[in-house]
Design a protein around this motif. Structure first.
Motif, short mmCIF file in Angstrom:
data_model
loop_
_atom_site.label_atom_id
_atom_site.label_comp_id
_atom_site.label_asym_id
_atom_site.label_seq_id
_atom_site.Cartn_x
_atom_site.Cartn_y
_atom_site.Cartn_z
N GLU A 131 20.92 -5.43 -18.26
CA GLU A 131 21.94 -6.43 -18.58
C GLU A 131 22.47 -7.10 -17.31
N ARG A 132 22.47 -6.37 -16.20
CA ARG A 132 22.94 -6.93 -14.92
C ARG A 132 21.81 -7.62 -14.14
N CYS A 133 20.60 -7.65 -14.72
CA CYS A 133 19.41 -8.15 -14.02
C CYS A 133 19.11 -7.32 -12.78
N ALA A 134 19.50 -6.04 -12.80
CA ALA A 134 19.29 -5.15 -11.65
C ALA A 134 17.98 -4.38 -11.86
N LEU A 135 16.87 -5.10 -11.79
CA LEU A 135 15.58 -4.50 -12.11
C LEU A 135 15.16 -3.45 -11.09
N THR A 136 15.47 -3.67 -9.83
CA THR A 136 15.14 -2.71 -8.78
C THR A 136 15.94 -1.43 -8.97
N ASP A 137 17.22 -1.57 -9.32
CA ASP A 137 18.06 -0.39 -9.57
C ASP A 137 17.56 0.38 -10.78
N ALA A 138 17.06 -0.34 -11.79
CA ALA A 138 16.52 0.33 -12.98
C ALA A 138 15.33 1.21 -12.59
N LEU A 139 14.45 0.68 -11.75
CA LEU A 139 13.31 1.47 -11.29
C LEU A 139 13.76 2.68 -10.48
N GLU A 140 14.78 2.51 -9.67
CA GLU A 140 15.29 3.64 -8.87
C GLU A 140 15.86 4.73 -9.78
N ASP A 141 16.52 4.36 -10.89
CA ASP A 141 17.02 5.35 -11.83
C ASP A 141 15.88 6.19 -12.40
N VAL A 142 14.75 5.54 -12.71
CA VAL A 142 13.60 6.28 -13.23
C VAL A 142 13.01 7.16 -12.12
N TRP A 143 12.96 6.63 -10.90
CA TRP A 143 12.36 7.42 -9.82
C TRP A 143 13.20 8.64 -9.45
N LYS A 144 14.49 8.58 -9.66
CA LYS A 144 15.32 9.79 -9.45
C LYS A 144 14.87 10.90 -10.39
N VAL A 145 14.54 10.54 -11.62
CA VAL A 145 14.07 11.54 -12.59
C VAL A 145 12.67 12.03 -12.21
N ILE A 146 11.82 11.13 -11.75
CA ILE A 146 10.47 11.54 -11.32
C ILE A 146 10.57 12.53 -10.16
N ARG A 147 11.44 12.24 -9.20
CA ARG A 147 11.63 13.16 -8.07
C ARG A 147 12.17 14.51 -8.55
N ALA A 148 13.08 14.47 -9.54
CA ALA A 148 13.63 15.71 -10.10
C ALA A 148 12.52 16.51 -10.80
N CYS A 149 11.61 15.83 -11.47
CA CYS A 149 10.48 16.50 -12.13
C CYS A 149 9.57 17.18 -11.11
N PRO B 141 -4.82 5.42 -8.76
CA PRO B 141 -5.62 5.84 -7.60
C PRO B 141 -4.93 5.45 -6.30
N ARG B 142 -5.11 6.28 -5.29
CA ARG B 142 -4.62 5.92 -3.96
C ARG B 142 -5.43 4.74 -3.44
N TYR B 143 -4.76 3.84 -2.73
CA TYR B 143 -5.45 2.69 -2.15
C TYR B 143 -5.90 3.07 -0.73
N VAL B 144 -7.16 2.87 -0.46
CA VAL B 144 -7.70 3.12 0.89
C VAL B 144 -8.23 1.81 1.42
N ILE C 159 0.84 -1.21 0.00
CA ILE C 159 0.00 0.00 0.00
C ILE C 159 0.87 1.25 0.00
N MET C 160 1.96 1.21 0.77
CA MET C 160 2.87 2.37 0.84
C MET C 160 3.50 2.65 -0.52
N ARG C 161 3.99 1.63 -1.19
CA ARG C 161 4.59 1.82 -2.52
C ARG C 161 3.56 2.39 -3.49
N ASN C 162 2.34 1.85 -3.44
CA ASN C 162 1.29 2.31 -4.35
C ASN C 162 0.96 3.78 -4.11
N ASN C 163 0.76 4.13 -2.84
CA ASN C 163 0.29 5.49 -2.54
C ASN C 163 1.38 6.54 -2.63
N VAL C 164 2.60 6.19 -2.20
CA VAL C 164 3.67 7.18 -2.20
C VAL C 164 4.32 7.32 -3.58
#
Length: 512
Positions: free
Chosen positions: A403-421, A504-507, A344-349
């Motif tokens: 290529e490194r199978c670092a899927l979580t790191d890939a998402l974090e790279d995108v989220w850095k840009v989202i936070r910058a936006c 949508p936020r999860y309630v 729920i936290m990941r979804n809402n935040v």
């Protein structure tokens, strides 16, 4: 030149229903396949079911049916799970299919013709639950003091005629493989475990059984059925049309990536390459073992009643929120915990607030202040250039992580840009610029639209349905959604549809 990319999930064993661990590996493989397609590669993505062996035979008897009918039913359930999780597989292989049986017998014959199989008698400890033989030195004391497999599975002493694969002769070649090709096996922990196992010495492997019949007959000796792992591993070749080397799909071999659970890493990183070496077939490029899931801190167990069907999560939280959580929560390759609170936290935040709110604010401002029409790209300030620069490097950044199978790191790279936006929109305050500098307001909104397009494009492999809706709202055509298309800015003047919320936020429902 178009690159080929061949990715596989393990074929899932049909002695039980699909659960969250199966979905996790399949979603990870799906992200890889979708990413490579968007990068312009020719992709073959294989999944399926492993349907032979003593465990399946016994499970069928317990359910009062024959093995084939039981396998048909459970295999259909696994296919349903894959479809429910939006897994974009190109083929769903079943080990009971004639094409697989033909291919597996051809592989056996090739290995036997090369002198790597001999007939003997097997005597030793066998764990039915693992479908695996264990040496005396591998057994550990169980809760009741009896010896069990290192996995905790009960073992029984088995004595019967058996064909053997001369695995012991491949120890040095396997160690050489691990040393000379460090990327062959990951992550680091699984690699160390396998290397240690092989260094301790390999015994020849029993690869047939006579005590049951639910399996592929050994060529030339149908009193024996093949050991389920020889049969199962061959699926990666049988789906390509082996032994017909002219079959179109054979161009995809060797596989670029076998994604597996860490409990079956040994079979894929020791037995499989040894079988292929014996057959004179090129080895896969990489085997990567993902971790296990616990549920609210407890191991998944039927007796605890906490085995999670991923389809139930999807009904409650939505498909892409579940896909996102599974790959975001813990670095891919490590063990993870499925916690309702964390989901729920990941979804809402991160989905509703960080990304969803950013898109809604931007598109609402374009609708309200620009008539819903995409502004032309204007003169860029230093802040604009810096933000767009972060977006433009995402394809290369994510390519390296994938290529490194670092899927979580890939998402974090995108989220850095989202936070910058989000920092950019707050700092630029286009709602205030509307009164003081309407031309600058348009430039700011155009920069935000371009950034959102890049973000949504790169997130397509992870959340395909949600990002399709976001790209629709940004008026990005189907031809403009590949990674290379990001190099060409959208033409100004496009009409946007009315903005709609995507996450949508999860309630939590109120308790009755």
């Amino acid at each position: 030149m178009t690159r080929r990319f061949y990715v596989t999930t393990p074929i899932y064993y049909v002695n039980g229903a699909p659960h969250i661990g199966h979905a996790y590996t399949s979603i990870a493989a799906d992200v890889m396949a979708r990413f490579h397609r968007l990068a312009g590669d020719e992709v073959f993505f294989l999944t399926g079911t492993d349907e032979h062996g003593q465990k399946v035979e016994q499970a069928a008897q317990t359910n009062g049916t024959d093995a084939k009918s039981f396998a048909d039913k459970v295999s259909a359930d696994f296919r349903n799970m894959a479809d429910a999780m939006n897994i974009s597989y190109d083929d769903f292989i079943r080990t009971t299919e004639p094409r697989h049986i033909t291919s597996t017998q051809a592989l056996w014959k090739k290995v036997a013709d090369n002198g790597a199989i001999y007939l003997g008698a097997y005597e030793g400890w066998y764990a039915l639950r693992d479908e695996c033989f264990y040496g005396e030195d591998e057994l550990v004391p169980g809760p009741d003091g009896k010896k069990v497999a290192p996995t905790g599975a009960p073992v029984e002493w088995v004595k019967e005629p058996s064909y053997f694969f001369n695995l012991s002769e491949y120890q040095d070649r396997l160690l050489e493989l691990y040393e000379n090709t460090p990327d062959f096996l990951g992550p680091h922990g699984a690699r160390n475990e396998i290397v240690s196992f092989v260094k301790q010495g390999l015994r020849d492997l029993s690869i047939s059984r006579t005590s049951f019949k639910w399996g592929i007959p050994v060529p030339g000796d149908d009193k024996h059925v093949m050991y389920v792992w020889f049969d199962a591993l061959a699926n990666y070749l049988s789906a390509l049309g082996y032994p017909d080397t002219n079959a179109p799909r054979m161009a995809f071999w060797p596989a670029n990536l076998h994604l597996v659970g860490k409990d079956i890493a040994r079979f894929h990183a020791v037995y499989w390459p040894a079988f292929l070496m014996a057959a004179g077939i090129e080895l896969p490029r990489k085997v990567f073992a993902n971790g296990w899931w616990t549920i609210e801190g407890q191991k998944m167990s039927k007796s605890l009643g906490n085995v999670v069907d991923p389809r139930d999560l999807v009904k409650e939280f939505g498909l892409d929120a579940v896909r996102f959580f599974l790959l975001r929560e813990v670095p891919f390759g490590g063990d993870s915990d499925l916690s309702r609170k964390a989901l729920i936290m990941r979804n809402n935040v991160e989905l509703a607030n960080d990304l969803g709110n950013l898109a809604q604010r931007t598109l609402s401002l374009v609708a309200r202040n620009c008539g819903g029409i995409l502004p032309e790209r204007g003169a860029l300030t230093e802040e604009d250039t810096h933000l767009l620069g972060q977006v433009m490097v995402l394809p290369d950044l994510l390519k390296s992580q994938i290529e490194r199978c670092a899927l979580t790191d890939a998402l974090e790279d995108v989220w850095k840009v989202i936070r910058a936006c989000n920092a950019y929109i707050d700092h630029q305050a286009p709602w205030a610029l509307r009164k003081t500098d309407p031309e600058r307001m348009k430039d700011v909104l155009r920069v935000l639209v371009d950034a959102l397009r890049g973000i949504a494009t790169m997130l397509q492999p992870f959340m395909p349905q949600s990002m399709e809706r976001m790209l629709d709202q940004l008026a990005v055509t189907a031809e403009e959604r590949s990674f290379t298309a990001l190099e060409t800015p959208l033409p100004g003047g496009r009409q946007f549809p009315a903005p709609q919320g995507i996450f949508p936020r999860y309630v939590e429902p109120e308790q009755a």
